[in-house]
Structures are given as C-alpha cells and as structure tokens.
Write a protein that holds these residues in place. Structure first.
Motif, PDB file in Angstrom:
ATOM      1  N   ARG A  88       3.859  -1.226  -3.311  1.00 45.44           N
ATOM      2  CA  ARG A  88       3.073  -2.952  -3.391  1.00 45.44           C
ATOM      3  C   ARG A  88       1.843  -2.681  -2.904  1.00 45.44           C
ATOM      4  O   ARG A  88       1.438  -2.177  -1.848  1.00 45.44           O
ATOM      5  CB  ARG A  88       3.794  -3.758  -2.786  1.00 45.44           C
ATOM      6  N   ALA A  89       0.877  -2.498  -3.307  1.00 47.51           N
ATOM      7  CA  ALA A  89      -0.503  -2.542  -3.603  1.00 47.51           C
ATOM      8  C   ALA A  89      -0.896  -3.068  -2.212  1.00 47.51           C
ATOM      9  O   ALA A  89      -1.808  -2.468  -1.886  1.00 47.51           O
ATOM     10  CB  ALA A  89      -1.724  -2.397  -4.556  1.00 47.51           C
ATOM     11  N   TRP A  90      -1.034  -4.313  -2.538  1.00 48.27           N
ATOM     12  CA  TRP A  90      -1.655  -5.399  -1.395  1.00 48.27           C
ATOM     13  C   TRP A  90      -0.482  -5.319   0.103  1.00 48.27           C
ATOM     14  O   TRP A  90      -1.567  -5.020   1.399  1.00 48.27           O
ATOM     15  CB  TRP A  90      -1.396  -7.355  -1.208  1.00 48.27           C
ATOM     16  N   ILE A  91       0.455  -4.611  -0.140  1.00 51.67           N
ATOM     17  CA  ILE A  91       1.282  -4.228   1.249  1.00 51.67           C
ATOM     18  C   ILE A  91       0.313  -2.831   2.133  1.00 51.67           C
ATOM     19  O   ILE A  91       0.275  -3.008   3.229  1.00 51.67           O
ATOM     20  CB  ILE A  91       2.339  -3.676   0.911  1.00 51.67           C
ATOM     21  N   SER A  92       0.328  -2.096   1.102  1.00 46.23           N
ATOM     22  CA  SER A  92      -0.847  -0.953   1.387  1.00 46.23           C
ATOM     23  C   SER A  92      -2.691  -1.231   2.327  1.00 46.23           C
ATOM     24  O   SER A  92      -2.526  -0.915   3.557  1.00 46.23           O
ATOM     25  CB  SER A  92      -0.941  -0.161  -0.031  1.00 46.23           C
ATOM     26  N   TYR A  93      -2.979  -1.935   1.492  1.00 48.09           N
ATOM     27  CA  TYR A  93      -3.722  -2.208   1.872  1.00 48.09           C
ATOM     28  C   TYR A  93      -3.713  -3.136   3.403  1.00 48.09           C
ATOM     29  O   TYR A  93      -4.592  -3.259   4.209  1.00 48.09           O
ATOM     30  CB  TYR A  93      -5.143  -2.801   0.815  1.00 48.09           C
ATOM     31  N   LEU A  94      -2.948  -3.948   3.445  1.00 49.70           N
ATOM     32  CA  LEU A  94      -2.110  -4.727   4.433  1.00 49.70           C
ATOM     33  C   LEU A  94      -1.748  -3.827   6.112  1.00 49.70           C
ATOM     34  O   LEU A  94      -2.566  -3.669   7.315  1.00 49.70           O
ATOM     35  CB  LEU A  94      -1.117  -5.903   4.593  1.00 49.70           C
ATOM     36  N   ARG A  95      -1.473  -2.740   5.243  1.00 48.44           N
ATOM     37  CA  ARG A  95      -0.840  -2.124   5.878  1.00 48.44           C
ATOM     38  C   ARG A  95      -2.100  -0.875   7.022  1.00 48.44           C
ATOM     39  O   ARG A  95      -2.440  -1.436   8.482  1.00 48.44           O
ATOM     40  CB  ARG A  95       0.029  -0.298   6.038  1.00 48.44           C
ATOM     41  N   ARG A 162       1.021   4.616  -7.456  1.00 52.03           N
ATOM     42  CA  ARG A 162       2.093   3.598  -7.472  1.00 52.03           C
ATOM     43  C   ARG A 162       2.311   3.716  -8.897  1.00 52.03           C
ATOM     44  O   ARG A 162       1.254   3.278  -9.528  1.00 52.03           O
ATOM     45  CB  ARG A 162       0.714   2.403  -7.322  1.00 52.03           C
TER      46      ARG A 162
END
Length: 169
Positions: A88-95, A162
């Motif tokens: 998931r792209a948004w989880i990567s940015y959140l990380r 991804r």
C-alpha cells in the motif's frame, strides 16, 4: 554479489529490537530521576508584591519519557506495517512520516535534557544525576538508531516496486 542495507532482512528487526530495548531503559532511568527529584519553593519578589513559587520536575525530563513511550508505538507500527501492508502506497508514506517524527523528537528530547543537566556537577535538587545522564546518553544512541532506520525506511519506500491491485474477477 552485493547486498545493500535496505535489502538485508535481518538488520531491520535487530535495529527495531534495539530501539525497543533502549526505550525501556530510558523509561526506567528517566522515571527514576523523575521519581526521586525533589522540587523546591522559592520566594520571588516582584514590584507588585512577592509570592512563593514551586519549581518541580523540568519539562525536558517528561518529554524524554514521552519520546520513549512514543518509540514503543513506533516500533510496533513499523514492524506490523512493514510486513503486512507493504504493497500500500499510503502506508509507506505514513511509515516515513512516523519515522521522521520519531527521529526529530528524539533529537529534541536528548538535547533538551542535556542542556538542562549542563556541564556542572549535580545542582541542588538533582539527587539522581547519574540516572539522568544515562538516560541522556541512551537518548542520543536512540536518536542514532532512528537515523539508521529512517535511512533504511526511506530507501525501502523509494526503491519499492508496488504491484497494482488487480481484480480477481
């Protein structure tokens, strides 16, 4: 065959375990320093009159305790999100965002406590200077660990491939 740090699957959990262990050590040493600290009352004279003011535990010590508690949440989040939701792209940015906040808070935390301690011998009211100095040193090491894991997390997010989600129908 070269192996970069971002591709090493064993390094990341070891660094996270060290962050977790150091956070618990900092909670113990900083908690002890907060517990045994004896505040003091001082008479402050002003042009409109005087008053007694109580000086308690410095705020920097509490912030270092917050950083340690925040680290435990960050480590759990990073381990779960890195394994379960890696595509998931948004989880990567959140990380990356969570890692950056933890990195900056540790930098501010250990610097604030180090500035509060100063270079003098233990001032009046600082009964547990040794524990507080140990918490400061472990905070600096924790910041260095977050520098390494932030670099690893950013490089893993930027170099990830991804796959688009495909429909099963």
């Amino acid at each position: 065959m070269t192996v970069t740090m971002a591709e090493n699957n064993m390094l990341h959990p070891v660094l996270r375990a060290l962050q977790f262990i150091f956070a618990i050590v900092i909670m113990g040493t900083d908690g002890y320093a907060i517990h045994v600290y004896r505040g003091y009352t001082a008479y402050i004279d002003t042009p409109t009159g005087g008053f007694y003011s109580y000086f308690g535990v410095p705020n920097a010590w509490g912030f270092l305790m917050f950083c340690a508690a925040w680290t435990i949440l960050v480590v759990v989040f990073q381990l779960v999100a890195g394994n379960a939701f890696a595509d998931r792209a948004w989880i990567s940015y959140l990380r990356v965002a969570v890692e950056a906040v933890a990195l900056l808070s540790w930098f501010a935390g250990w610097i604030a406590v180090a500035a509060d301690i100063g270079t003098k011998a233990c001032p009046k009211g600082y009964i547990s200077c040794g524990a507080l100095k140990a918490a400061t040193v472990f905070g600096a090491v924790e910041w260095l660990l977050f520098m390494i894991t932030a670099t690893l997390t950013i490089s893993a997010v930027l170099n990830s491939k991804r796959r688009p989600r495909t429909s099963t129908t």
